[in-house]
Scaffold this active site. Structure first.
Site, PDB file in Angstrom:
ATOM      1  N   ARG A  43       0.649  -1.291   0.031  1.00 49.63           N
ATOM      2  CA  ARG A  43      -0.055   0.003  -0.028  1.00 49.63           C
ATOM      3  C   ARG A  43       1.002   1.264   0.187  1.00 49.63           C
ATOM      4  NH1 ARG A  43      -3.127  -3.725   2.809  1.00 49.63           N
ATOM      5  NH2 ARG A  43      -5.124  -3.855   2.119  1.00 49.63           N
ATOM      6  N   LEU A  69      -6.380 -12.911   8.768  1.00 50.53           N
ATOM      7  CA  LEU A  69      -7.545 -13.299   8.762  1.00 50.53           C
ATOM      8  C   LEU A  69      -8.168 -12.857   7.529  1.00 50.53           C
ATOM      9  CD1 LEU A  69      -8.973 -15.043  10.864  1.00 50.53           C
ATOM     10  CD2 LEU A  69     -10.138 -13.046  11.612  1.00 50.53           C
ATOM     11  N   LYS A  72     -13.100 -12.675   3.835  1.00 43.13           N
ATOM     12  CA  LYS A  72     -14.055 -13.155   2.674  1.00 43.13           C
ATOM     13  C   LYS A  72     -14.474 -14.577   2.913  1.00 43.13           C
ATOM     14  CE  LYS A  72     -11.978  -9.699  -0.112  1.00 43.13           C
ATOM     15  NZ  LYS A  72     -11.075  -9.385  -1.357  1.00 43.13           N
ATOM     16  N   GLY A 135     -10.889   8.823  -1.912  1.00 41.19           N
ATOM     17  CA  GLY A 135     -10.039  10.232  -1.738  1.00 41.19           C
ATOM     18  C   GLY A 135      -8.762   9.902  -0.901  1.00 41.19           C
ATOM     19  N   HIS A 136      -7.877  10.733  -0.621  1.00 45.03           N
ATOM     20  CA  HIS A 136      -6.791  10.706   0.077  1.00 45.03           C
ATOM     21  C   HIS A 136      -6.768  11.968   0.814  1.00 45.03           C
ATOM     22  CE1 HIS A 136      -4.722   6.922  -0.475  1.00 45.03           C
ATOM     23  NE2 HIS A 136      -5.029   6.975  -1.759  1.00 45.03           N
ATOM     24  N   ASP A 137      -5.679  12.426   1.684  1.00 50.23           N
ATOM     25  CA  ASP A 137      -5.469  13.595   2.404  1.00 50.23           C
ATOM     26  C   ASP A 137      -5.517  14.667   1.559  1.00 50.23           C
ATOM     27  OD1 ASP A 137      -4.492  14.285   5.425  1.00 50.23           O
ATOM     28  OD2 ASP A 137      -3.542  15.561   4.092  1.00 50.23           O
ATOM     29  N   TYR A 140      -9.111  15.445   1.224  1.00 49.39           N
ATOM     30  CA  TYR A 140      -9.953  15.980   2.202  1.00 49.39           C
ATOM     31  C   TYR A 140      -9.838  17.448   2.755  1.00 49.39           C
ATOM     32  CZ  TYR A 140      -9.858  10.644   2.504  1.00 49.39           C
ATOM     33  OH  TYR A 140      -9.816   9.425   2.038  1.00 49.39           O
ATOM     34  N   ASP A 166      -5.650  12.987   7.526  1.00 46.23           N
ATOM     35  CA  ASP A 166      -5.460  11.648   8.197  1.00 46.23           C
ATOM     36  C   ASP A 166      -5.212  11.702   9.382  1.00 46.23           C
ATOM     37  OD1 ASP A 166      -5.696  10.602   5.807  1.00 46.23           O
ATOM     38  OD2 ASP A 166      -3.527  10.171   5.494  1.00 46.23           O
TER      39      ASP A 166
END
Length: 399
Positions: A43, A69, A72, A135-137, A140, A166
């Site tokens: 990521r 875990l 799904k 969206g990302h920082d 926002y 964030d």
């Protein structure tokens, strides 16, 4: 005993806001179980070769336990619901609706644990016209009106180097909401669902400016607000070595001490000068500060009670006596062997004599886990034996 000892948190969040929030809780004693996908996607560009072991992961996941875990699968969801039945807090950062499709939403989990505090962190909130928008920082703070005010008055908007949405809008608002809900639970016996919108949280930063604007006063202008260039008494000045000092002489007495120390009586009336007059005062100060190096000016003003500081880069900040004395750089064991230098804990708790309180948490945070390091330990705690755990691994439910 640490302040949050006995609080168990299930952390489903990714990226930065949720993990930072739960790291703060782990730093002060909460048992945080970081629930990861068995085969996590990369990521960020600093992830490192081993999944979950990049510098950011080792920092954000310190003090936590790791469970892989696959939600799904029905078995994965069953395990999570079993864990949630005995947990205090769940933190998730998916787009609205994802946890419901997975069957691990607040409505489902509060049915088995009415005391559960459930915090959802999203860009635009669980309700409203943009609940499903990505969206990302940067997005926002654009909607919150912050990005439009960053930068010089004649330039383009300047993207801040830290994630305001964030961290403040997301992580710190989530932490505040979780602690409020835990306190409320003591009297009501019931948990809460906390809806944290990073855009809402970022909007709250405007505070006094927003109140003034909503009351009919003129809106702020980029590069021409009280703290962004309107007055000569508040800003940065270049020194002889190309480095900078920051000046924060907003109060009259700080400005008076400044001009007295510099021997510039002619500048005394220029503290709040604007327009051409302000430009002249700023130009005079630019000439003064350009006559010495940054560190020379810092030494010059020592003991003079003037709000002047060196503008440091990150390595200089990390090595400064201030951050070292405040334990804002700490050495933490690394899950890869050796140790990591990491940012310290910003919250300090003291006893009546001003010493570190005995329940403030361990002196040094515990290291981050490797991905799935506590799988057996956590699953054994809810009744799985070695054979059952092996079957979960073979079927891809865990790593």
């Amino acid at each position: 005993m640490a302040m949050l000892a006995g609080i168990r948190v299930l952390d489903l969040s990714l990226q930065l806001p949720g993990p930072f929030c739960t790291m703060m809780m782990a730093d002060h004693g909460a048992d945080v179980i970081k629930v990861d996908e068995p085969e996590p996607r990369v990521r960020n560009p600093f992830a490192g070769e081993e999944p979950g072991m990049g510098p950011a992961d080792r920092y954000l996941n310190r003090g936590k336990r790791s469970l892989t875990l696959n939600l799904k699968t029905e078995q994965g969801r069953e395990i999570f619901r079993t864990l949630a039945a005995g947990a205090d807090v769940v933190v998730e950062g998916f787009r609205p609706g994802v946890v419901r499709r997975l069957g691990v939403d607040y409505a489902s989990l509060s049915g088995v644990n009415p005391r559960l505090v459930y915090c959802s962190i999203s860009g635009y909130g669980q309700t409203g016209p943009m609940r499903d928008v990505a969206g990302h920082d940067i997005n926002y703070i654009s909607w919150a009106g912050i990005l439009g005010m960053c930068g010089g008055r004649d330039g383009e908007p300047a993207v801040p180097p830290v994630q305001i949405g964030d961290l403040f809008g997301g992580a710190m608002m989530a932490l505040s909401g979780i602690l409020m809900a835990l306190w409320s639970r003591q009297s009501t016996g019931r948990g809460r669902w906390i809806d944290v919108s990073m855009t809402d949280g970022a909007s709250a930063i405007w505070s006094l400016h927003a109140a003034a604007c909503l009351a009919g006063m003129p809106p702020p202008e980029r590069g021409n607000m009280m703290l962004t260039g309107m007055f000569p008494c508040y800003g940065t000045y270049r020194c002889a070595d190309g480095k900078h000092v920051s000046l924060g002489a907003l109060e009259s007495w700080f400005w008076e001490r400044l001009v007295d120390a510099l021997g510039r009586e002619d500048l005394r009336e220029g503290q709040y000068a604007v327009g051409e007059a302000g430009a002249r005062v700023r130009k005079e100060l630019e000439g003064v500060f350009a006559s010495r190096t940054r560190d020379d000016w810092v030494r010059f003003f020592e003991g003079k009670d003037v709000c002047i500081s060196p503008v440091l880069d990150l390595p200089e900040s990390f090595s400064s006596p201030l951050l070292r004395a405040r334990e804002m750089v700490v050495e933490v064991d690394s899950p890869l062997g050796g140790s990591d230098l990491q940012p310290g804990r910003p919250l300090k708790f003291l006893d009546p004599e001003g010493r570190k309180a005995p329940d403030a948490g361990p002196a040094v945070p515990r290291r981050a886990p490797r991905l799935g390091e506590q799988n057996e330990e956590i699953l054994a705690g809810i009744g799985y034996d070695a054979e059952g755990i092996a079957r979960l691994r073979e079927s891809g439910v865990i790593r």
